[in-house]
Write a protein that holds these residues in place. Sequence first.
Motif, mmCIF file in Angstrom:
data_model
loop_
_atom_site.group_PDB
_atom_site.id
_atom_site.type_symbol
_atom_site.label_atom_id
_atom_site.label_comp_id
_atom_site.label_asym_id
_atom_site.label_seq_id
_atom_site.Cartn_x
_atom_site.Cartn_y
_atom_site.Cartn_z
ATOM 1 N N HIS A 189 -45.306 -22.711 -17.719
ATOM 2 C CA HIS A 189 -45.533 -22.837 -18.980
ATOM 3 C C HIS A 189 -46.209 -24.499 -19.130
ATOM 4 O O HIS A 189 -46.646 -25.286 -20.219
ATOM 5 N N MET A 190 -46.751 -25.426 -17.996
ATOM 6 C CA MET A 190 -47.650 -26.212 -17.902
ATOM 7 C C MET A 190 -48.716 -25.541 -18.124
ATOM 8 O O MET A 190 -50.314 -26.209 -19.270
ATOM 9 N N CYS A 191 -49.617 -24.319 -17.621
ATOM 10 C CA CYS A 191 -50.720 -23.574 -18.199
ATOM 11 C C CYS A 191 -51.105 -23.454 -19.115
ATOM 12 O O CYS A 191 -51.453 -24.143 -20.215
ATOM 13 N N MET A 192 -49.809 -22.688 -19.961
ATOM 14 C CA MET A 192 -50.133 -22.747 -21.834
ATOM 15 C C MET A 192 -49.632 -23.866 -22.140
ATOM 16 O O MET A 192 -50.427 -23.907 -23.349
ATOM 17 N N THR A 193 -49.599 -25.008 -21.782
ATOM 18 C CA THR A 193 -49.421 -26.209 -22.608
ATOM 19 C C THR A 193 -50.857 -26.899 -22.233
ATOM 20 O O THR A 193 -50.864 -27.710 -23.404
ATOM 21 N N ALA A 194 -51.869 -26.779 -21.403
ATOM 22 C CA ALA A 194 -52.652 -27.011 -21.180
ATOM 23 C C ALA A 194 -54.011 -25.589 -22.262
ATOM 24 O O ALA A 194 -55.001 -26.379 -21.611
ATOM 25 N N GLY A 195 -53.224 -24.853 -22.367
ATOM 26 C CA GLY A 195 -54.118 -23.682 -23.090
ATOM 27 C C GLY A 195 -54.626 -23.083 -22.063
ATOM 28 O O GLY A 195 -55.768 -22.105 -22.925
ATOM 29 N N ILE A 196 -54.009 -22.406 -20.924
ATOM 30 C CA ILE A 196 -54.745 -21.998 -20.582
ATOM 31 C C ILE A 196 -53.198 -20.415 -20.229
ATOM 32 O O ILE A 196 -52.114 -20.658 -19.896
ATOM 33 N N ASP A 197 -53.900 -19.135 -19.831
ATOM 34 C CA ASP A 197 -53.198 -18.526 -19.687
ATOM 35 C C ASP A 197 -52.474 -18.317 -18.117
ATOM 36 O O ASP A 197 -53.875 -18.290 -17.249
ATOM 37 N N VAL A 272 -51.753 -16.726 -24.104
ATOM 38 C CA VAL A 272 -51.452 -15.682 -23.759
ATOM 39 C C VAL A 272 -51.138 -14.831 -24.798
ATOM 40 O O VAL A 272 -50.555 -14.620 -25.637
ATOM 41 N N ASP A 273 -52.888 -14.119 -24.960
ATOM 42 C CA ASP A 273 -52.150 -12.845 -26.625
ATOM 43 C C ASP A 273 -52.029 -13.538 -27.934
ATOM 44 O O ASP A 273 -52.172 -12.857 -28.313
ATOM 45 N N GLY A 274 -52.432 -14.819 -27.641
ATOM 46 C CA GLY A 274 -52.045 -15.798 -28.758
ATOM 47 C C GLY A 274 -50.807 -15.779 -29.679
ATOM 48 O O GLY A 274 -50.237 -17.078 -30.318
ATOM 49 N N LYS A 275 -50.269 -15.777 -28.114
ATOM 50 C CA LYS A 275 -48.529 -15.922 -27.871
ATOM 51 C C LYS A 275 -47.995 -17.460 -27.899
ATOM 52 O O LYS A 275 -48.428 -17.317 -26.286
ATOM 53 N N GLY A 276 -47.016 -17.997 -28.019
ATOM 54 C CA GLY A 276 -46.548 -19.236 -27.358
ATOM 55 C C GLY A 276 -44.906 -18.871 -26.328
ATOM 56 O O GLY A 276 -45.166 -19.771 -25.631
ATOM 57 N N GLY A 277 -44.688 -18.013 -26.306
ATOM 58 C CA GLY A 277 -43.390 -17.565 -25.394
ATOM 59 C C GLY A 277 -43.304 -16.468 -24.574
ATOM 60 O O GLY A 277 -44.742 -15.910 -24.558
ATOM 61 N N LEU A 278 -42.317 -16.496 -23.942
ATOM 62 C CA LEU A 278 -42.379 -15.861 -22.442
ATOM 63 C C LEU A 278 -41.188 -15.436 -22.380
ATOM 64 O O LEU A 278 -40.074 -15.607 -22.662
ATOM 65 N N VAL A 279 -41.132 -13.966 -22.085
ATOM 66 C CA VAL A 279 -39.927 -13.193 -21.829
ATOM 67 C C VAL A 279 -39.577 -12.558 -20.301
ATOM 68 O O VAL A 279 -40.989 -12.051 -20.145
ATOM 69 N N TRP A 280 -38.807 -12.648 -20.020
ATOM 70 C CA TRP A 280 -38.000 -12.421 -18.615
ATOM 71 C C TRP A 280 -37.075 -11.109 -19.085
ATOM 72 O O TRP A 280 -36.597 -10.955 -20.436
ATOM 73 N N VAL A 281 -37.065 -9.910 -18.216
ATOM 74 C CA VAL A 281 -36.363 -8.644 -17.928
ATOM 75 C C VAL A 281 -36.181 -8.055 -17.039
ATOM 76 O O VAL A 281 -36.907 -8.436 -16.310
ATOM 77 N N GLU A 282 -34.807 -8.239 -16.330
ATOM 78 C CA GLU A 282 -34.509 -7.638 -15.396
ATOM 79 C C GLU A 282 -34.538 -6.233 -15.471
ATOM 80 O O GLU A 282 -34.116 -5.438 -16.249
ATOM 81 N N LEU A 283 -34.780 -6.173 -14.365
ATOM 82 C CA LEU A 283 -34.656 -4.145 -13.829
ATOM 83 C C LEU A 283 -34.223 -3.347 -12.551
ATOM 84 O O LEU A 283 -34.294 -4.369 -11.495
ATOM 85 N N THR A 284 -33.277 -3.173 -12.657
ATOM 86 C CA THR A 284 -32.594 -2.564 -11.522
ATOM 87 C C THR A 284 -33.322 -0.880 -11.228
ATOM 88 O O THR A 284 -33.098 -0.220 -11.464
ATOM 89 N N SER A 285 -33.525 -0.917 -9.912
ATOM 90 C CA SER A 285 -34.195 0.198 -9.083
ATOM 91 C C SER A 285 -33.461 1.056 -7.731
ATOM 92 O O SER A 285 -32.368 -0.153 -7.574
ATOM 93 N N ALA A 286 -33.555 2.305 -7.841
ATOM 94 C CA ALA A 286 -33.469 2.599 -6.493
ATOM 95 C C ALA A 286 -33.813 1.898 -5.315
ATOM 96 O O ALA A 286 -35.194 2.209 -5.383
ATOM 97 N N VAL A 287 -33.372 1.547 -4.496
ATOM 98 C CA VAL A 287 -34.275 0.512 -2.785
ATOM 99 C C VAL A 287 -34.218 2.485 -2.178
ATOM 100 O O VAL A 287 -33.300 3.091 -2.473
ATOM 101 N N ASP A 349 -37.120 -12.202 -33.959
ATOM 102 C CA ASP A 349 -38.727 -13.203 -33.907
ATOM 103 C C ASP A 349 -39.676 -13.762 -32.959
ATOM 104 O O ASP A 349 -40.267 -13.809 -32.851
ATOM 105 N N ASP A 350 -37.912 -14.447 -31.785
ATOM 106 C CA ASP A 350 -38.797 -15.393 -30.313
ATOM 107 C C ASP A 350 -39.560 -13.726 -30.214
ATOM 108 O O ASP A 350 -39.920 -14.512 -29.148
ATOM 109 N N LEU A 351 -38.922 -13.371 -29.723
ATOM 110 C CA LEU A 351 -39.850 -11.117 -28.517
ATOM 111 C C LEU A 351 -40.696 -11.343 -29.346
ATOM 112 O O LEU A 351 -41.843 -10.780 -28.288
ATOM 113 N N SER A 352 -41.296 -11.525 -30.527
ATOM 114 C CA SER A 352 -42.313 -11.314 -30.746
ATOM 115 C C SER A 352 -43.299 -12.007 -30.971
ATOM 116 O O SER A 352 -44.634 -12.300 -31.073
ATOM 117 N N ARG A 353 -42.882 -13.291 -30.173
ATOM 118 C CA ARG A 353 -44.182 -14.453 -30.500
ATOM 119 C C ARG A 353 -43.716 -14.596 -28.758
ATOM 120 O O ARG A 353 -44.758 -15.140 -28.295
#
Length: 376
Positions: A189-197, A272-287, A349-353
């Motif tokens: 987020h500090m990168c994004m505040t600085a205008g950095i990807d 980040v591709d013109g977008k101001g937010g980030l989204v986390w998504v959990e994935l569950t995988s088979a070990v 809307d949040d996800l689209s951004r």
Amino acid sequence: MTINRRQFTAGMMGATGLAALGPTSALANRNDQMNILCWEGYNSDEVLSPFRRANGGSTVRAESGTSDPDMINKLRAGEVNVWDLINVNQPWAKAQLYPEGLIKPLNKERFLPYFENMLPEFQAPYPLAFADDGELIGMPQRYGPFSFVVNTNKISVDMAEDQGWDLFLDAAMSGRYGVLTYDNWNIMHMCMTAGIDPFEAVEGDNLQKFKQTADAIFAGAALKTDDLVAMNTALINGTIDAYFTGGTYTASPARFDGATNVRAITPKRGPVDGKGGLVWVELTSAVNNPDPSTLAEDFLEFVQSPEISKAVAFAEGTYNPVSQMGDEKVMSLFNADELDAIQWDSLSDDLSRSSDYRVVASYDELNELYNAAKRG
């Protein structure tokens, strides 16, 4: 390296002595036992107990982790012999776990149909659930936008979305905000505040921009803590008007308790591709356990069901949307207050951004500058 949106103490339920299991004990009676390494929620009685009952009282253990790398490193250290499922955030399955042979493909015939009833963002189906070779390597469930949080009695949603990360560089905000010290997220987020990807290499002048931004944000903070409850309390009682790094995940407990003026914000624009937010998504995988439990894929299918999807979404402590909410049978289980807690009204809307959270390219260099700024 800490990838951590949950830095309050993560508990363990039904996992006493699990970490001490050696290969011999872990590989015994594999047809009636299953071990899952996960974020909190999947280790709750509301999720595990019905599965145990449905499988004749099978032994099902879950250990809650404190960061994605810590959980991944358990597998690297040889605990592929212990775990059957691992639940981490979206970059890791495709970028590290599958290429390193720590997880294995899922049965497409069994699991691909579940994407059809997911929310539109996941119906494609979700690309990070697939390896480069086309194998299905994880199932998405919980997710959420993650940027910052404001008290809407002090800062309007429109103003916060328009001003975005610049809000925290406004001289008028000095001493009026906190920093929720989820370090990896702060760095992004500090990168994004600085205008950095943050997902591209950060070099040269951009490193200096990051340093100046990190110094400024920490210098203006009235409160620094990794305790989301303390941060929400400060927001509610007027000690601060906003906090840097937060989202649906951190705002939801306060909102569910009635403080709906606590609201997660996704900036309208960013680097980040013109977008101001980030989204986390959990994935569950088979070990890729050499002696796999026959219950692993059964459990992964079990948590797709409406009742258990809801239980995962509203695990004790924090509340989050789940990809299964595209299914009316799942949506019907949420009442108006629960939907309001997770900001369902603005979620699309949040996800689209928002861009998908990925691995920070120059983490070591940025982390050194970040920690120097944090120490003051």
